[in-house]
Each structure stands twice: as C-alpha cells, then as structure tokens.
Design a protein around this motif. Sequence first.
Motif: not given
Length: 414
Positions: A165, A169, A205, A207, A253
Amino acid sequence: MPNDATPDPYADPLAFGQRMQILRTHRGLSRPVVAGLLGMSPSWVKQIETGQIGMPKYTLVLRIAELLRVRDLSDLTGDQSAQVDLFIGPGHPRLPAVRDAVNALTLGENREAPSAEHLAARLSTAWAARHEAPNHRQVVGELLPGLIRDAQLATRQADTASDRRAAQAVLSEVYSLSQFFVAYQPDSALLWRVAERGMVAAQESEDPHAIGVAAWLAAQAHRDSGHFDAADAMTMEALGYLERFLPDADDRTAAIAGALQFEAGYTAARRGENGSAWGWWDKARVTAGALAPGYYHPITSFSQAIMGAHAVTVAVELRAGGESVRQAVAADSVAIPSRPRLARHRIEEARAYQLDGQAETALATLEKAHKAAPETIRYNGYARRIVLEETESRFPARRRRAAALAEQLGLLAA
C-alpha cells in the motif's frame, strides 16, 4: 438511405456554423450560455450556426475555439491548410523517455527496488525542483524515467500488504507528477494512461490523500477534454469519499479537499454557472483559511495564497472582464512560491486584461509569465490564443510585440 448518425464535424463540406454547432452540442453547452460567454446574443449564435451569418473575424474565431476547447483550429474552420494547435504544445524532447518508462513492465529487473521512504524523498525533491525551475518540464522530464521504473519495481517487490500500500501511494504520486509533464503535449493516449494508472495505484494504496490527488487530476483531464459531466462526477465522488477523513485530517489531506472544491467551481464557471462557481470558490476559501499559515500543497498549489489567483480564474472563465481585472489587481501574486504556478496566474491575468479590452497590458503580463516560467506559457493554450490574436492587431506596435512573443513560444515556426 436515412442516416441518423451525428455528422462528423471534421469532414468536409461542413460549414463553419455546422462545425460550431456540433462541437458546442458535444460540449453540452446551450446557445444562451455560449452567447453569454462570448458577449454576443443567442440569436447571433443561432445565425452563425444556421449559416445566416458567415464565419466571423479571426479574433472571434479564436475565442470560439477556446470556449469549445478546439485543439486544432482547422477542426472548427475546416481549413486544413492552416492547422494551428491551440491547446496542444510541442512535444518535449524528454517525452519519448517518459513514455518508454510508463510503458515498461520491469518484469526482467533483478535489482532490489528502493524503499518507499527513499522514493518519497526523491519525489519531494522532484516537486521542489518543478516549482523552482523556469524550465520545469526539462527538469521533471529528466527525473521521471528513473522514478517511474523504481516506483513500479517497488510495488512488485513489496513483501507485505502494508508495504505494498505504501509503494502504491508513492507510485500514484509519481504518476501525478508524470501527468503534469505529459499534459498539453501531443500524446493524449499517454496522458489518459498515466491518469488511469495513477487512479488505480491510489485506490490500491487506500490512502485518502493519494485518492484525492488522483481524482483531482482525472477531473482536470475530463474537463479539459470537454467532458464536464465526467469531471463533476469524479470531483463529487472524491469529495464524498474524503468527507469522513476531514475532521481529523492533516493539512495535506484538507488541502486536496479544498483543491477539489475549487475544481467544482472551475467546471461550473466553464459551464457559465455564475452562482455555483462562486459558491464552490467560497467553500474552497473557507477550507484554505483553516490550513496552517504559509502552508502550500506541493501538488495542487492549494493554499491561502492561491485563492486570489483562483478568483481570477473563475471570473475569467465566466467572461466577466471588469470583475476579472478587479480580482487580478486584488490577487497577491508575489505570495505564489511556484514559478510555473505563478506563470499560470500571470496568464490568467492576461486573459482578464484582454477580456477588459486592455490588450497592451495583456501582452505585457504574458511577457511576465514567460519570464517566470517559459515552459508554462509555451504549452498554455490560452496564452497561445491571445498571442495569435494580437498578431492580427491593427496597431503595428502591438503586432510587433505579439510577433516577438509568438516567436519565443514557437508559434511562428515553419
């Protein structure tokens, strides 16, 4: 024999108006919207499309081509002897090497792949180089082949689910950097391949940040291809997915959520939807205001500083000349730390000044864009359109100034 198929807008002997109508319909734009964005009446658009009025003057043809995202002017005019790429720049010398790296399978490589942490550090250096270099495509084009191959290899050699993962990403972000390089170059198939692979890697991922970035870039690809509904669908789905993470999100984010909010506003502006465009811009402004002071997202450039530049873009896309100039004057362009992003902002300012009838100031602003990042303006369709339009100016001094800039951009090459 009856034929209900949509006519091919690129097949002779379709007239200019017929081509315009087919391309407008394909973009999902109504006559009143196109008329408003061109500063004309809906009856004028109808008269053009039905052949009651012939092809308008060259400067207006260029504006119609920009609005309809016509990549080659001959697709609109039907004149194959005068092909002018508006939204596709020249192929960069590093494009073949990047293409080869994207297409490679890395199946026969026996060397050990770098760790995800090592690749992430290289990516950070690459993003910094992109923002700092005036010839950013050259710099990124030199770094990408190695990054692509190493990131692909890292995903293949990952031993655990968590390692895989993490590698996915990083690979997704490598594809994001690749999309910046490939955009507006003459290989649309490669652009879509990179965008799709980036989205697949991001989803693998798990993410949120990687998924948001991939969706942000994919939405841009859809919108720039004239597929506004697909761009909106991608943006809204990504925002819905990110919503659950935002209460405890870190700045990066939260920033990608803000970047997606602005993308929704950008697409609305391209549709001519004034209220929706500014509503989404305001949501993005609130998101930017909650970021740490001075924070600047390295991929999307989303930040408090960029919101002024975004306001210029919204006003320009809505074809609001006076408002565009007011926003340009208010925007703090000095606060944009990225050379290519600053150049892009200068181009948007130039569009604002030209909309407001200040052609001389528009050319001067494009010269500033060229000074900030020559490779940004050379590949920008809006800048190319303004320069081409001003080479037809009735004022000799302005024609000479535009011709000099056109030569720098390679628009006068044989």
